[in-house]
Design a protein around this motif. Structure first.
Motif, short mmCIF file in Angstrom:
data_model
loop_
_atom_site.label_atom_id
_atom_site.label_comp_id
_atom_site.label_asym_id
_atom_site.label_seq_id
_atom_site.Cartn_x
_atom_site.Cartn_y
_atom_site.Cartn_z
N GLY A 39 8.64 4.78 36.25
CA GLY A 39 8.22 3.43 35.89
C GLY A 39 6.79 3.22 36.29
N ASN A 40 6.34 1.98 36.25
CA ASN A 40 4.97 1.67 36.62
C ASN A 40 4.78 1.85 38.12
OD1 ASN A 40 4.19 1.00 33.99
ND2 ASN A 40 5.05 -1.04 34.20
N GLY A 41 4.20 2.98 38.49
CA GLY A 41 3.91 3.24 39.88
C GLY A 41 5.11 3.61 40.72
N ALA A 42 6.27 3.86 40.10
CA ALA A 42 7.47 4.18 40.87
C ALA A 42 8.29 5.23 40.14
CB ALA A 42 8.31 2.93 41.10
N ALA A 43 9.11 5.94 40.91
CA ALA A 43 10.02 6.93 40.34
C ALA A 43 11.28 6.95 41.18
CB ALA A 43 9.38 8.31 40.31
N GLU A 44 12.41 7.10 40.52
CA GLU A 44 13.67 7.20 41.25
C GLU A 44 14.53 8.27 40.59
OE1 GLU A 44 17.09 4.38 43.29
OE2 GLU A 44 15.21 3.57 42.53
N GLU A 45 15.24 9.02 41.40
CA GLU A 45 16.00 10.16 40.90
C GLU A 45 17.43 10.10 41.39
OE1 GLU A 45 15.10 14.88 40.34
OE2 GLU A 45 14.75 14.02 42.31
N LEU A 46 18.32 10.60 40.55
CA LEU A 46 19.73 10.73 40.88
C LEU A 46 20.08 12.20 40.72
CD1 LEU A 46 21.99 8.66 41.58
CD2 LEU A 46 22.66 8.76 39.18
N VAL A 47 20.74 12.77 41.72
CA VAL A 47 21.04 14.20 41.73
C VAL A 47 22.53 14.40 41.99
CG1 VAL A 47 20.62 16.38 42.94
CG2 VAL A 47 18.73 14.80 42.52
N GLY A 48 23.10 15.37 41.33
CA GLY A 48 24.50 15.66 41.60
C GLY A 48 25.14 16.51 40.53
N ILE A 88 33.32 4.71 28.34
CA ILE A 88 32.18 3.83 28.04
C ILE A 88 31.19 3.91 29.19
CG2 ILE A 88 31.46 1.44 27.65
CD1 ILE A 88 32.94 2.63 25.30
N ALA A 89 29.90 4.04 28.87
CA ALA A 89 28.88 4.27 29.90
C ALA A 89 28.46 3.00 30.63
CB ALA A 89 27.66 4.93 29.27
N TYR A 90 28.84 1.83 30.15
CA TYR A 90 28.49 0.61 30.89
C TYR A 90 29.29 0.55 32.19
CZ TYR A 90 26.23 -1.26 26.68
OH TYR A 90 25.41 -1.46 25.60
N LEU A 91 28.62 0.07 33.24
CA LEU A 91 29.25 -0.12 34.54
C LEU A 91 29.32 -1.61 34.85
CD1 LEU A 91 27.38 2.68 36.55
CD2 LEU A 91 29.67 2.80 35.53
N THR A 92 30.22 -1.98 35.73
CA THR A 92 30.35 -3.37 36.12
C THR A 92 30.58 -3.45 37.63
OG1 THR A 92 31.49 -5.47 35.68
CG2 THR A 92 32.84 -3.47 35.69
N GLY A 93 30.09 -4.54 38.23
CA GLY A 93 30.25 -4.74 39.66
C GLY A 93 30.21 -6.21 40.02
N ASP A 94 30.43 -6.49 41.28
CA ASP A 94 30.50 -7.87 41.74
C ASP A 94 29.23 -8.33 42.44
OD1 ASP A 94 33.26 -7.99 40.91
OD2 ASP A 94 33.70 -6.74 42.65
N ALA A 95 28.25 -7.44 42.58
CA ALA A 95 27.00 -7.81 43.23
C ALA A 95 25.84 -7.12 42.49
CB ALA A 95 27.01 -7.40 44.70
N LEU A 96 24.70 -7.78 42.48
CA LEU A 96 23.51 -7.22 41.86
C LEU A 96 22.88 -6.19 42.78
CD1 LEU A 96 21.26 -7.10 39.73
CD2 LEU A 96 20.17 -9.03 40.91
N VAL A 97 22.68 -4.99 42.26
CA VAL A 97 21.94 -3.95 42.96
C VAL A 97 20.78 -3.57 42.05
CG1 VAL A 97 21.99 -1.66 44.00
CG2 VAL A 97 24.04 -3.10 44.07
N GLU A 98 19.56 -3.84 42.50
CA GLU A 98 18.40 -3.56 41.67
C GLU A 98 17.99 -2.11 41.81
OE1 GLU A 98 15.28 -6.31 42.42
OE2 GLU A 98 16.51 -8.07 42.00
N THR A 99 17.84 -1.43 40.68
CA THR A 99 17.45 -0.03 40.66
C THR A 99 16.84 0.32 39.31
OG1 THR A 99 18.26 2.27 40.70
CG2 THR A 99 19.82 0.58 40.01
N PRO A 100 15.80 1.17 39.29
CA PRO A 100 15.26 1.64 38.02
C PRO A 100 16.25 2.48 37.22
CG PRO A 100 13.72 2.05 39.81
CD PRO A 100 15.02 1.66 40.44
N LEU A 101 17.32 2.92 37.88
CA LEU A 101 18.29 3.80 37.23
C LEU A 101 19.21 3.06 36.27
CD1 LEU A 101 19.23 5.89 40.38
CD2 LEU A 101 17.88 6.69 38.43
#
Length: 388
Positions: free
Chosen positions: A249-258, A301-314
């Motif tokens: 993203g703009n000035g940021a990067a985030e990675e998921l590994v597994g 289905i690739a959509y996820l759902t949760g009960d709290a907002l977690v902000e992430t570029p992912l």
């Protein structure tokens, strides 16, 4: 670009005209005016056409190369296929982090990745089999410590520590399920990449079964667009990262590994998350769900759902307003009640044409929202939501 046009463009007169034309070029009317002005000055018609075409390509090139584009030359195909500078910088960073000192860019095109390698101080040999494209790469790389060779990517000898490949899709290849759909063939590229550290850039929609198992497979999203899959081998591959998803993203990067995992479905919560394309392509949706404390809205289905907002570029987040049947008349009625005149429509697992649906809904009002057509608990539903 043919040899005669390139020769004229690379002349002192041609490069000076290019700078002038780029400064004065805007809309279609400007093009007509520039043609008339340059022709009236007595310049060669072929040079005029080449300069104006190049000026337009430079303007388009800013989206990928920023201010670097002002000092570069392009071909139509070369600009289309070139790696974005922010993504190429990631490739170069991976090389340098692995202790690589020299790299051969085998099939360098106009030199986008080679440019990033060189700017980080790597010794670069860039190989390109098309003579005109090789000349353009040489122009683009002239300010840096790089050597450009006109030759075949797999036949040119090199003593570089690492290799970089960006094989082109052959004309007419669209399904990406056959190694011969690329030039050079993926079989030959992977054979070469197995012998020493290498990175192989591929289309993000590559059939995963074609990828070598003893390598790292990484998918990259730049902004909101998933732009590539990269196979890393040898010292450039991380043993603990069989698959990875990188979001830049703009000035940021985030990675998921597994390793590939898929989340269990559960009840729709207050928040809906849309994973980045690289996460979906890498099949790391389950890993992301664990990080977000989320669950799948429905099996497959690739959509996820949760009960709290977690902000992430992912992932992009949406606050759920309500859930409606996936019925066009009921959706239209509810949107009118809410005064929604601007509607973003997304879909996954539902046979919906967003553009056609938006037109039929006849939206009216000052409010805005997002409508997600998908499956919830195995049933087709329309989720009305707001972007976080």
């Amino acid at each position: 670009m043919d040899a005669d046009a390139l020769r004229l463009l690379l002349s002192k007169e041609g490069l000076a005209l290019l700078d002038r034309a780029e400064a004065g070029l805007g809309g279609a009317a400007d093009v007509v005016r520039e043609v008339a002005r340059l022709r009236a000055e007595g310049h060669d018609p072929l040079l005029v056409a080449t300069v104006l075409s190049q000026a337009r390509l430079r303007r388009r090139g800013r989206a990928k190369f920023g201010e670097f584009a002002q000092g570069m030359l392009f071909t139509e195909a070369g600009l289309e296929q070139a790696t974005r500078l922010r993504v190429a910088a990631h490739h170069a960073g991976r090389m340098r982090s692995a202790g690589i000192v020299s790299v051969a860019d085998l099939g360098c095109g106009i030199g986008a990745d080679a440019l990033a390698f060189a700017t980080l101080g790597l010794e670069v040999t860039a190989v390109e089999r098309d003579e005109a494209t090789a000349a353009i790469a040489a122009f683009n790389l002239a300010p840096w410590h790089a050597t450009v060779v006109h030759g075949d990517a797999l036949e040119t000898a090199t003593d570089a520590e690492a290799l970089w490949f960006d094989p082109a899709r052959r004309d007419g290849a669209s399904r990406l399920r056959d190694p011969a759909d690329w030039s050079p063939s993926l079989d030959r590229v992977f054979e070469r990449a197995a012998a020493q550290p290498a990175g192989v850039k591929l289309a993000p929609g590559i059939d995963r079964t074609l990828l070598p198992p003893d390598a790292e497979h990484q998918w990259v999203t730049d902004g909101l667009e998933t732009v590539e899959a990269v196979v890393w081998t040898g010292a450039l591959a991380r043993p603990a990262a069989p698959r990875s998803a990188l979001v830049l993203g703009n000035g940021a990067a985030e990675e998921l590994v597994g390793a590939p995992t898929h989340p269990e479905p559960g009840e729709l919560g207050e928040w809906l998350f849309e994973p980045a394309g690289s996460v979906i392509r890498a099949e790391l949706i389950g890993t992301l769900a664990e990080r977000l404390g989320a669950r799948s809205v429905s099996e497959g289905i690739a959509y996820l759902t949760g009960d709290a907002l977690v902000e992430t570029p992912l992932a992009q987040a949406f606050r759920v307003r309500e859930v409606l049947p996936l019925d066009e008349r009921r959706i239209a009625q509810r949107l009118r009640q809410l005064g929604i005149g601007e509607l973003e429509i997304k879909k996954r697992g539902a046979d919906v044409d967003p553009a056609a649906l938006r037109k039929r809904l006849k939206l009216k009002g000052d409010e805005r929202a997002t409508l997600v057509a998908t499956r919830v608990g195995g049933r087709h539903r329309a989720i009305l939501a707001d972007r976080a």
